[in-house]
Enzyme design. Sequence first.
Site, mmCIF file in Angstrom:
data_model
loop_
_atom_site.group_PDB
_atom_site.id
_atom_site.type_symbol
_atom_site.label_atom_id
_atom_site.label_comp_id
_atom_site.label_asym_id
_atom_site.label_seq_id
_atom_site.Cartn_x
_atom_site.Cartn_y
_atom_site.Cartn_z
ATOM 1 N N GLU A 217 1.033 -1.120 0.036
ATOM 2 C CA GLU A 217 -0.044 0.248 0.081
ATOM 3 C C GLU A 217 0.881 1.251 0.129
ATOM 4 O OE1 GLU A 217 -3.658 -2.014 2.447
ATOM 5 O OE2 GLU A 217 -2.127 -0.947 3.446
ATOM 6 N N ASP B 181 -5.941 -5.892 10.566
ATOM 7 C CA ASP B 181 -6.730 -5.282 11.612
ATOM 8 C C ASP B 181 -6.213 -5.389 12.964
ATOM 9 O OD1 ASP B 181 -8.713 -5.413 9.375
ATOM 10 O OD2 ASP B 181 -9.573 -7.299 9.685
#
Length: 476
Positions: free
Chosen positions: A198, A264
């Site tokens: 990312e 997460d």
Amino acid sequence: MKVSLPAFEKARVLVVGDVMLDRYWVGPTGRISPEAPVPVVKINQVEDRPGGAANVALNIATLGGQVQLAGLVGQDDTAVALTLGVQTLGVEPQWLSIADKPTITKLRVLSRNQQLIRLDFEEAFDKADSVRLLKQSEALLDSVDVVVLSDYAKGAIDQPRDFIALARSKGVMVLVDPKGSDFGRYHGASLITPNMSEFEAVVGTVTSEADLLEKARGLLKEHHFDAILVTRSEKGMTLVTANAPELHIPTVAREVYDVTGAGDTVISALATSLAAGADLPQACAIANTAAGVVVGKLGTSTVSRIELIEALALHHGESGFGVVSEDQLAYALEQAKLRGERVVMTNGCFDILHAGHVSYLKQAKALGDRLIVAVNDDASVKRLKGEGRPVNQVDRRMAVLAGLASVDWVVPFSEDTPQRIIARLLPDLLVKGGDYKIEDIAGGAEVIAAGGQVQVLGFEDGISTTAIIQNIMANQ
């Protein structure tokens, strides 16, 4: 870095983002299909787990934090299953239901601990849906310390800049798990947590450590982030802030079974730690350890506080015996109690270790499985015993005690009485030598109130440190 867990129960966190249901079909494979060269899986287990932002919320709740969850769902059976999934851990969701869209579902077929295929059931939500969700979530900002924006590029987090600005104006930290090639959408966030892919999707290929730092600092300046935490798989994590040196945190080495939900776990542990009062380097170390635990599990999973304690103790050298700090002992004590061990504790100056001490400590150890000895530091011994004491410095006294077979942990304390440290550790049994009354023993009331016991043991007659010192001086 020595890592201490904060009081997670104090954490108040709001999670806003793309919620989804992770569904698992599991079974054995014994043959190849005659219709095509693919394995035939005989399904014998079906399991639903909250995923995406819902998994972030469950991770926070599992650690003990207080969490609110907001997201977009459809009006379907999957939304019902997702609601039940988060409610099992006490998370009451604040859904915005969209009539013409399905609740996002990711179906994985597993056999022999391997994922064979994933099927996605989803439609992107409209920008107007995101605007309504963020507007609805504004009312929750006054009741939290940290906000997590969990962005999976499914439409829940479309243009969050105004929401971020409002949260920051209220003194609320905003952490973002980003997606896509435009980090400008998260302008003003406290911290973003991109993985390496990312990160490179935004800044281009990273050619070196120096290049990574330069590009990260460029993003900080351009988008007014306070910090960037780049997660780097086997290379661990790199924390970059504007006003401090970079921090590299090595990965916690272990066998990787499944990276599903690792991001997460990172942001949930970060948010819970920061909301509970940890500083940023400590929070990053805790998050790194939590990620190391979750990748050792199959599928979308959470990390419990006990699992985190055990992993921190294992990888930060805080589970051993002998001379330990108070925080190290707190970790070790939780592990001992988890194993069902009975913990005994005593205290004293132990200035000159003698046969009476050895006998007393042996008796104390026989009353349980583990023995803690809390030792007065040098300043407190001097206050209690007067000038000329201690004869031996605290490091030497603790080293000798730690060498006894009966003693598991030795910890120093600085007060005149051990009441504070006993009240923190709360052993199963507190013992004291001499002719004390139980009600006069420091820390005894706290131990009894917690369900423990207090016991007085006798000392061997005619032996004391004072008598030994006097005898030595008389023979000089």
